[in-house]
Design an enzyme around this catalytic site. Structure first.
Site, PDB file in Angstrom:
ATOM      1  N   ASN A 114       0.863  -1.181   0.000  1.00 27.82           N
ATOM      2  CA  ASN A 114       0.000   0.000   0.000  1.00 27.82           C
ATOM      3  C   ASN A 114       0.901   1.232   0.000  1.00 27.82           C
ATOM      4  OD1 ASN A 114      -1.810   2.037   0.487  1.00 27.82           O
ATOM      5  ND2 ASN A 114      -2.367   1.370   2.557  1.00 27.82           N
ATOM      6  N   TRP A 115       1.002   1.847  -1.148  1.00 25.11           N
ATOM      7  CA  TRP A 115       1.920   2.990  -1.277  1.00 25.11           C
ATOM      8  C   TRP A 115       1.385   4.244  -0.595  1.00 25.11           C
ATOM      9  CZ3 TRP A 115       3.932   3.041  -7.076  1.00 25.11           C
ATOM     10  CH2 TRP A 115       4.582   1.824  -7.335  1.00 25.11           C
ATOM     11  N   LYS A 116       0.110   4.232  -0.222  1.00 22.94           N
ATOM     12  CA  LYS A 116      -0.521   5.426   0.360  1.00 22.94           C
ATOM     13  C   LYS A 116      -0.304   6.625  -0.583  1.00 22.94           C
ATOM     14  CE  LYS A 116      -0.051   3.234   4.806  1.00 22.94           C
ATOM     15  NZ  LYS A 116       0.049   3.352   6.252  1.00 22.94           N
ATOM     16  N   HIS A 145      -9.348   1.097   5.517  1.00 20.41           N
ATOM     17  CA  HIS A 145      -8.050   1.372   6.139  1.00 20.41           C
ATOM     18  C   HIS A 145      -8.249   2.375   7.275  1.00 20.41           C
ATOM     19  CE1 HIS A 145      -3.924   2.583   6.730  1.00 20.41           C
ATOM     20  NE2 HIS A 145      -3.568   1.493   6.069  1.00 20.41           N
ATOM     21  N   GLU A 192      -6.624   4.840   8.143  1.00 23.76           N
ATOM     22  CA  GLU A 192      -6.430   6.247   7.746  1.00 23.76           C
ATOM     23  C   GLU A 192      -7.687   6.802   7.078  1.00 23.76           C
ATOM     24  OE1 GLU A 192      -2.821   5.541   5.578  1.00 23.76           O
ATOM     25  OE2 GLU A 192      -1.804   5.054   7.452  1.00 23.76           O
ATOM     26  N   GLU A 210      -4.759  -4.702  10.922  1.00 20.78           N
ATOM     27  CA  GLU A 210      -3.750  -3.660  11.081  1.00 20.78           C
ATOM     28  C   GLU A 210      -3.990  -2.907  12.391  1.00 20.78           C
ATOM     29  OE1 GLU A 210      -2.133  -2.566   6.854  1.00 20.78           O
ATOM     30  OE2 GLU A 210      -3.618  -1.114   7.506  1.00 20.78           O
ATOM     31  N   GLY A 237       2.948   2.630  10.815  1.00 19.01           N
ATOM     32  CA  GLY A 237       3.877   3.746  10.614  1.00 19.01           C
ATOM     33  C   GLY A 237       4.625   4.162  11.864  1.00 19.01           C
ATOM     34  N   SER A 287       3.966  -1.712  10.455  1.00 22.24           N
ATOM     35  CA  SER A 287       5.422  -1.791  10.655  1.00 22.24           C
ATOM     36  C   SER A 287       5.995  -3.177  10.334  1.00 22.24           C
ATOM     37  CB  SER A 287       5.805  -1.351  12.070  1.00 22.24           C
ATOM     38  OG  SER A 287       5.435  -0.001  12.270  1.00 22.24           O
ATOM     39  N   GLY A 328       3.075  -0.949   4.268  1.00 18.74           N
ATOM     40  CA  GLY A 328       3.097   0.470   3.940  1.00 18.74           C
ATOM     41  C   GLY A 328       4.513   0.916   3.597  1.00 18.74           C
ATOM     42  N   GLY A 329       5.188   1.529   4.543  1.00 20.54           N
ATOM     43  CA  GLY A 329       6.505   2.134   4.326  1.00 20.54           C
ATOM     44  C   GLY A 329       7.506   1.227   3.611  1.00 20.54           C
TER      45      GLY A 329
END
Ligand code: 13P
Length: 251
Positions: free
Chosen positions: A9-11, A95, A97, A167, A173, A213, A234-235
């Site tokens: 997930n590149w966000k 998600h 977010e 999640e 993150g 993470s 993510g990251g």
């Protein structure tokens, strides 16, 4: 059959050019994964990145979001039909977010799940508790409510298309990942909830991903847990080398 999946997930990261470069790097580094690889770039990049990954049958494209209505006066929004028309096969729904910053509530999430399935795509449905819920040990009940409200209205044949991503918000993150045991305990609890609603056979077949993470160092331990079927990353999905290492950690 339960599928093993690593989804990136590149966000809201990467220009189109940077995204194409990253995808090229991932394609170069990943060979014969033990499961599916899903890339969820920003909506603007779907078509171009979809073209690039089409050459590998185990690579799939996901949208990070879609609107629940089929069309209309919703300036700035994109419908399920539209993301499907540029090649999305999966859509990330619910998600944390989106729940937090865009105030997406359960009824809207359930409608998005329906829109996504109606258009032949598979939802990656996210659930997970905030830290204060974890601290008072009510996380299983909290996640159960999210699943009941967002997913458990589905008919059996539609539920089979769903991927669940657990999640925990406190791990997203933050660099503070859930321990492998915490992930396993929650994934098992989710599988039991699915079994109660849809029966053991469907629960055994449901893919449940861990996100928060997850990185090149901890993926193998997390994925080695019996009820962890891969990750939503993510990251660490923004670096080809790290993402490839995580994919190689699939069991
Ligand atoms: P991080 O891997 O950056 O913690 O993000 C997880 C996530 O939210 C994936 O959807």
């Amino acid at each position: 059959m339960r599928q093993q999946i690593v989804a990136g997930n590149w966000k809201m990261n990467k220009t189109l050019e940077e995204g194409l470069e990253l995808t090229k790097g991932i394609l170069e580094k990943v060979e014969k994964p033990k499961g599916l690889v899903v890339i969820a770039p920003p909506l603007t990049h779907l078509k171009e990145i979809g073209k690039m990954i089409k050459v590998r049958k185990y690579f799939h494209l996901a949208a990070q979001n879609c609107h629940h209505e089929p069309k209309g006066a919703y300036t700035g929004e994109v419908a399920a039909d539209m993301v499907a028309s540029v090649g999305a096969e999966f859509v990330i729904i619910g998600h944390s977010e989106r729940r937090q910053y865009f105030k997406e509530k359960n009824d809207v999430l359930a409608a998005k799940v329906n829109a996504c399935i109606a258009r032949g795509m598979r939802p990656i449905f996210c659930c997970g508790e905030p830290l204060h819920i974890r601290e008072v040990d009510t996380h299983v009940g909290y996640v159960a409510k999210q699943l009941k409200a967002g997913l458990f209205h589905l008919k059996e044949e539609d539920f089979r298309k769903v991927v669940i991503a657990y999640e925990p918000i406190w791990a997203i993150g933050t660099g503070r990942t859930a321990s492998a045991q915490q992930a396993q305990d929650m994934h098992l609890a989710i599988r039991v909830l699915v079994a109660k609603k849809y029966g053991k056979a469907i629960a055994d077949d449901t893919t449940i991903l861990y996100g928060g993470s997850c990185n090149a160092q901890n993926a193998q331990e997390l994925f080695s847990q019996p009820d962890v079927d891969g990750g939503l990353i993510g990251g660490a999905s923004l670096k080809a080398e790290d993402f490839a290492t995580i994919i190689a950690a699939l069991k």
